[in-house]
Motif scaffolding. Sequence first.
Motif, PDB file in Angstrom:
ATOM      1  N   PRO A  29       0.220   3.099  -3.951  1.00  0.00           N
ATOM      2  CA  PRO A  29      -1.100   3.557  -3.482  1.00  0.00           C
ATOM      3  C   PRO A  29      -2.130   3.692  -4.601  1.00  0.00           C
ATOM      4  O   PRO A  29      -3.317   3.430  -4.382  1.00  0.00           O
ATOM      5  N   LEU A  31      -3.279   0.109  -5.697  1.00  0.00           N
ATOM      6  CA  LEU A  31      -4.030  -0.630  -4.676  1.00  0.00           C
ATOM      7  C   LEU A  31      -5.128   0.213  -4.033  1.00  0.00           C
ATOM      8  O   LEU A  31      -5.583  -0.087  -2.926  1.00  0.00           O
ATOM      9  N   LYS A  32      -5.557   1.240  -4.746  1.00  0.00           N
ATOM     10  CA  LYS A  32      -6.596   2.123  -4.219  1.00  0.00           C
ATOM     11  C   LYS A  32      -7.863   1.355  -3.871  1.00  0.00           C
ATOM     12  O   LYS A  32      -8.561   1.679  -2.915  1.00  0.00           O
ATOM     13  N   LEU A  40       0.826  -1.206   0.000  1.00  0.00           N
ATOM     14  CA  LEU A  40       0.000   0.000   0.000  1.00  0.00           C
ATOM     15  C   LEU A  40       0.861   1.258   0.000  1.00  0.00           C
ATOM     16  O   LEU A  40       0.497   2.276  -0.606  1.00  0.00           O
ATOM     17  N   PHE A  57      -7.987  -1.906  -3.047  1.00  0.00           N
ATOM     18  CA  PHE A  57      -7.545  -3.178  -2.464  1.00  0.00           C
ATOM     19  C   PHE A  57      -8.669  -3.838  -1.653  1.00  0.00           C
ATOM     20  O   PHE A  57      -8.921  -5.041  -1.771  1.00  0.00           O
TER      21      PHE A  57
END
Length: 245
Positions: free
Chosen positions: A190, A193-194, A186, A196
């Motif tokens: 970022p 994986l916004k 993360l 995730f």
Amino acid sequence: MSLELYYWDGLQGRGEFVRLALEEAGADYVEVARGKESKGLGTGAMLSVMKDRDEPYPPYAPPFLKDGDLLISQTANILFYLGPKLNLAPQVESLRYVANGLQLTIADVVTEAHDTHHPLASGLYYEDQKDAAKVRAHDFIDNRIPKFMSYFERVLKQNPAGDTFLVGDALTYVDLSMFQLIDGLLYAFPRALKRFGEHYPRLAALHDSVIARPKIAAYLQSARRIEHNESCIFRHYPELDKAAS
């Protein structure tokens, strides 16, 4: 006698997976390389163990752990040893090998995460391999992260004891390591994986549950926790991050 953990000062790295287990257990331990040389600690003390000609089985690289006269290297191996001692391993012996297998798979992801910013050679600076790093990082985002995370999500879903923990019905070192893996990803990616939590809801819940554990929460807020940084395994270079395809 305190356990002695040896890892590079200033880095989370692979040592962080061991730190989390020690912190969750409230273990008495010393970080040798972060100590003062005047007290026989520091990086020099760590290097002296690695270069000791009288040690028949010296560690190749940190992290390694000393417990009395016992010297143990490699993250997964250290955790396999510490798990039962710290009450962070499955009670069923056969499941301890399952936990070790998952820890080794986590280690595979960690290696691939490192290689996103050093795809050509570890001895080169990131700036000397940026073009190759971009290709490697985008492949990692589009193909490797989904493959690994889908697998771990499925392991959680299929756990006969429920989907709260990866192995068995109680927290183990593998759950702590999964938190660290997700936390590192993360930080590094970022944008990718916004969403995730939408794609991997069980893993996201596991990550958040570890943060909420009192001893882990205290550790994360303490000076003992080293911040993510661009000298470590998980690095945030904006040019390597992208929205997942």
